[in-house]
Write an enzyme that holds these catalytic residues in place. Structure first.
Site, PDB file in Angstrom:
ATOM      1  N   ARG A   8     -21.432 -41.935  18.586  1.00 52.17           N
ATOM      2  CA  ARG A   8     -20.638 -43.162  18.504  1.00 52.17           C
ATOM      3  C   ARG A   8     -20.481 -43.721  19.923  1.00 52.17           C
ATOM      4  O   ARG A   8     -20.369 -42.959  20.888  1.00 52.17           O
ATOM      5  CB  ARG A   8     -19.266 -42.853  17.901  1.00 52.17           C
ATOM      6  CG  ARG A   8     -18.413 -44.086  17.654  1.00 52.17           C
ATOM      7  CD  ARG A   8     -17.047 -43.686  17.130  1.00 52.17           C
ATOM      8  NE  ARG A   8     -16.165 -44.837  17.019  1.00 52.17           N
ATOM      9  CZ  ARG A   8     -14.857 -44.752  16.859  1.00 52.17           C
ATOM     10  NH1 ARG A   8     -14.266 -43.562  16.786  1.00 52.17           N
ATOM     11  NH2 ARG A   8     -14.109 -45.853  16.773  1.00 52.17           N
ATOM     12  N   HIS A   9     -20.498 -45.028  20.045  1.00 52.22           N
ATOM     13  CA  HIS A   9     -20.355 -45.654  21.356  1.00 52.22           C
ATOM     14  C   HIS A   9     -19.057 -45.232  22.046  1.00 52.22           C
ATOM     15  O   HIS A   9     -18.120 -44.747  21.406  1.00 52.22           O
ATOM     16  CB  HIS A   9     -20.382 -47.184  21.216  1.00 52.22           C
ATOM     17  CG  HIS A   9     -19.259 -47.715  20.356  1.00 52.22           C
ATOM     18  ND1 HIS A   9     -17.973 -47.861  20.816  1.00 52.22           N
ATOM     19  CD2 HIS A   9     -19.248 -48.102  19.057  1.00 52.22           C
ATOM     20  CE1 HIS A   9     -17.204 -48.332  19.851  1.00 52.22           C
ATOM     21  NE2 HIS A   9     -17.946 -48.475  18.761  1.00 52.22           N
ATOM     22  N   GLU A  11     -15.461 -45.833  24.183  1.00 50.94           N
ATOM     23  CA  GLU A  11     -14.300 -46.663  23.839  1.00 50.94           C
ATOM     24  C   GLU A  11     -14.551 -48.126  24.205  1.00 50.94           C
ATOM     25  O   GLU A  11     -14.949 -48.442  25.321  1.00 50.94           O
ATOM     26  CB  GLU A  11     -13.058 -46.177  24.570  1.00 50.94           C
ATOM     27  CG  GLU A  11     -11.804 -46.970  24.208  1.00 50.94           C
ATOM     28  CD  GLU A  11     -10.631 -46.668  25.113  1.00 50.94           C
ATOM     29  OE1 GLU A  11      -9.658 -46.052  24.639  1.00 50.94           O
ATOM     30  OE2 GLU A  11     -10.689 -47.045  26.308  1.00 50.94           O
ATOM     31  N   ASN A  15     -11.232 -50.790  20.424  1.00 48.33           N
ATOM     32  CA  ASN A  15     -10.645 -49.461  20.204  1.00 48.33           C
ATOM     33  C   ASN A  15      -9.331 -49.341  20.961  1.00 48.33           C
ATOM     34  O   ASN A  15      -8.320 -48.863  20.419  1.00 48.33           O
ATOM     35  CB  ASN A  15     -11.589 -48.363  20.681  1.00 48.33           C
ATOM     36  CG  ASN A  15     -12.885 -48.286  19.914  1.00 48.33           C
ATOM     37  OD1 ASN A  15     -13.940 -48.107  20.498  1.00 48.33           O
ATOM     38  ND2 ASN A  15     -12.839 -48.421  18.588  1.00 48.33           N
ATOM     39  N   ARG A  58     -21.343 -52.933  22.844  1.00 51.16           N
ATOM     40  CA  ARG A  58     -20.685 -51.655  23.132  1.00 51.16           C
ATOM     41  C   ARG A  58     -21.622 -50.477  22.885  1.00 51.16           C
ATOM     42  O   ARG A  58     -21.557 -49.467  23.589  1.00 51.16           O
ATOM     43  CB  ARG A  58     -19.397 -51.518  22.324  1.00 51.16           C
ATOM     44  CG  ARG A  58     -19.534 -51.653  20.803  1.00 51.16           C
ATOM     45  CD  ARG A  58     -18.159 -51.895  20.203  1.00 51.16           C
ATOM     46  NE  ARG A  58     -18.098 -51.903  18.750  1.00 51.16           N
ATOM     47  CZ  ARG A  58     -18.299 -52.982  18.002  1.00 51.16           C
ATOM     48  NH1 ARG A  58     -18.645 -54.136  18.557  1.00 51.16           N
ATOM     49  NH2 ARG A  58     -18.171 -52.917  16.676  1.00 51.16           N
ATOM     50  N   GLU A  84     -22.144 -51.917  13.328  1.00 52.73           N
ATOM     51  CA  GLU A  84     -20.936 -51.454  12.637  1.00 52.73           C
ATOM     52  C   GLU A  84     -20.792 -52.203  11.313  1.00 52.73           C
ATOM     53  O   GLU A  84     -21.422 -53.253  11.089  1.00 52.73           O
ATOM     54  CB  GLU A  84     -19.717 -51.689  13.541  1.00 52.73           C
ATOM     55  CG  GLU A  84     -18.350 -51.372  12.936  1.00 52.73           C
ATOM     56  CD  GLU A  84     -18.199 -49.929  12.474  1.00 52.73           C
ATOM     57  OE1 GLU A  84     -18.912 -49.547  11.506  1.00 52.73           O
ATOM     58  OE2 GLU A  84     -17.371 -49.198  13.027  1.00 52.73           O
ATOM     59  N   ARG A 111     -10.731 -49.490   4.423  1.00 54.25           N
ATOM     60  CA  ARG A 111     -11.226 -48.660   5.524  1.00 54.25           C
ATOM     61  C   ARG A 111     -11.903 -47.392   5.045  1.00 54.25           C
ATOM     62  O   ARG A 111     -12.907 -46.962   5.609  1.00 54.25           O
ATOM     63  CB  ARG A 111     -10.068 -48.281   6.464  1.00 54.25           C
ATOM     64  CG  ARG A 111      -9.462 -49.435   7.229  1.00 54.25           C
ATOM     65  CD  ARG A 111      -8.521 -48.941   8.288  1.00 54.25           C
ATOM     66  NE  ARG A 111      -9.242 -48.217   9.335  1.00 54.25           N
ATOM     67  CZ  ARG A 111      -8.652 -47.439  10.233  1.00 54.25           C
ATOM     68  NH1 ARG A 111      -7.343 -47.233  10.193  1.00 54.25           N
ATOM     69  NH2 ARG A 111      -9.370 -46.830  11.169  1.00 54.25           N
ATOM     70  N   ARG A 112     -11.380 -46.747   4.018  1.00 51.21           N
ATOM     71  CA  ARG A 112     -11.891 -45.438   3.621  1.00 51.21           C
ATOM     72  C   ARG A 112     -12.379 -45.357   2.187  1.00 51.21           C
ATOM     73  O   ARG A 112     -12.958 -44.359   1.774  1.00 51.21           O
ATOM     74  CB  ARG A 112     -10.799 -44.369   3.844  1.00 51.21           C
ATOM     75  CG  ARG A 112     -10.586 -44.020   5.316  1.00 51.21           C
ATOM     76  CD  ARG A 112     -11.837 -43.331   5.876  1.00 51.21           C
ATOM     77  NE  ARG A 112     -11.644 -42.911   7.251  1.00 51.21           N
ATOM     78  CZ  ARG A 112     -12.079 -43.581   8.308  1.00 51.21           C
ATOM     79  NH1 ARG A 112     -12.709 -44.736   8.149  1.00 51.21           N
ATOM     80  NH2 ARG A 112     -11.876 -43.128   9.523  1.00 51.21           N
ATOM     81  N   HIS A 179     -22.146 -46.778  15.550  1.00 52.77           N
ATOM     82  CA  HIS A 179     -20.726 -47.021  15.299  1.00 52.77           C
ATOM     83  C   HIS A 179     -20.241 -46.099  14.182  1.00 52.77           C
ATOM     84  O   HIS A 179     -21.037 -45.597  13.396  1.00 52.77           O
ATOM     85  CB  HIS A 179     -20.522 -48.483  14.909  1.00 52.77           C
ATOM     86  CG  HIS A 179     -21.181 -49.442  15.849  1.00 52.77           C
ATOM     87  ND1 HIS A 179     -20.524 -50.073  16.873  1.00 52.77           N
ATOM     88  CD2 HIS A 179     -22.482 -49.847  15.931  1.00 52.77           C
ATOM     89  CE1 HIS A 179     -21.375 -50.829  17.550  1.00 52.77           C
ATOM     90  NE2 HIS A 179     -22.569 -50.715  16.994  1.00 52.77           N
TER      91      HIS A 179
END
Length: 222
Positions: A8-9, A11, A15, A58, A84, A111-112, A179
């Site tokens: 993952r990139h 911060e 973020n 990013r 992303e 989100r989830r 991402h």
């Protein structure tokens, strides 16, 4: 088994500010750049054949720092399918403000959850996306206005089938800088783990994750 490392990139400003970024082109923070350099030190003994990244700054900057600091003699290759998740109307919105506007449960489901899709981006933002030269050759990218996690997996499947899996099958070592949601979808596609399970995986910024990709051709149709 194959040589696949996911990262993952580092911060980003989004973020740091707890903002939904999605396809917004936010830069790394100073901390994010330092994280990328630390990841390079962790991976210094690796000799990858390729580094893949999204087209978002990013991730591109993280990949560039990784290659430079680790002194790998290669240039990262960028693919829009590694972007992303597109957060639609949530992009640029602080997560606290999104919860206040739409409700805690609704935002959490977006989100989830697997199929929850946030509201679409507005016409002005979509027009700017369509005019972005990074997507000019990809009308399917320019038209995306919001995505569920399941949408991300569908969007990434051609990258897995036609680009990454063939490289791994040839015995090449690949580092993918992308991402959180894109990498969760890639874990699902490359290992066959259910998307519901991959969705729960926490991925820290710039923390390398080695993945044992399953190269059975049947897995490429997950």
């Amino acid at each position: 088994m194959s040589n696949l490392v996911l990262l993952r990139h580092g911060e980003s400003t989004a973020n740091a500010e707890d903002v939904f970024a999605g396809w917004l082109d936010v830069p790394l923070t100073a901390r994010g750049r330092a994280e990328a350099r630390r990841a390079a030190a962790e991976l210094a003994g690796l000799a990858p054949d390729a580094v893949h990244t999204s087209v978002l700054s990013r991730a591109v900057e993280t990949a560039r720092l990784l290659v430079e600091e680790a002194r790998w003699p290669l240039s990262p290759s960028a693919y829009w399918r590694l972007n992303e998740r597109h957060y639609g109307a949530l992009q640029g919105l602080a997560k606290a403000d999104a919860r206040a506007r739409f409700g805690e449960a609704e935002v959490q489901s977006w989100r989830r959850g697997i199929d929850g899709r946030p509201p679409k981006t507005d016409d002005a933002a979509l027009s700017a996306q369509r005019a972005d030269p990074r997507y000019a050759a990809y009308p399917e990218a320019a038209a995306i206005s919001a995505e569920s996690l399941a949408d991300v997996a569908v969007r990434m499947a051609p990258y897995w089938r036609h680009i990454l899996a063939p490289e791994l099958r040839r015995g090449r070592t690949v580092v993918v800088v992308s991402h959180g949601n894109a990498l969760r979808a890639l874990m699902h596609l490359s290992t066959g783990v259910p998307l519901e399970e991959a969705t729960q995986r926490e991925l820290r910024t710039a923390a390398p994750v080695a993945v044992r990709a399953q190269l059975d051709p049947r897995m490429e149709n997950v």
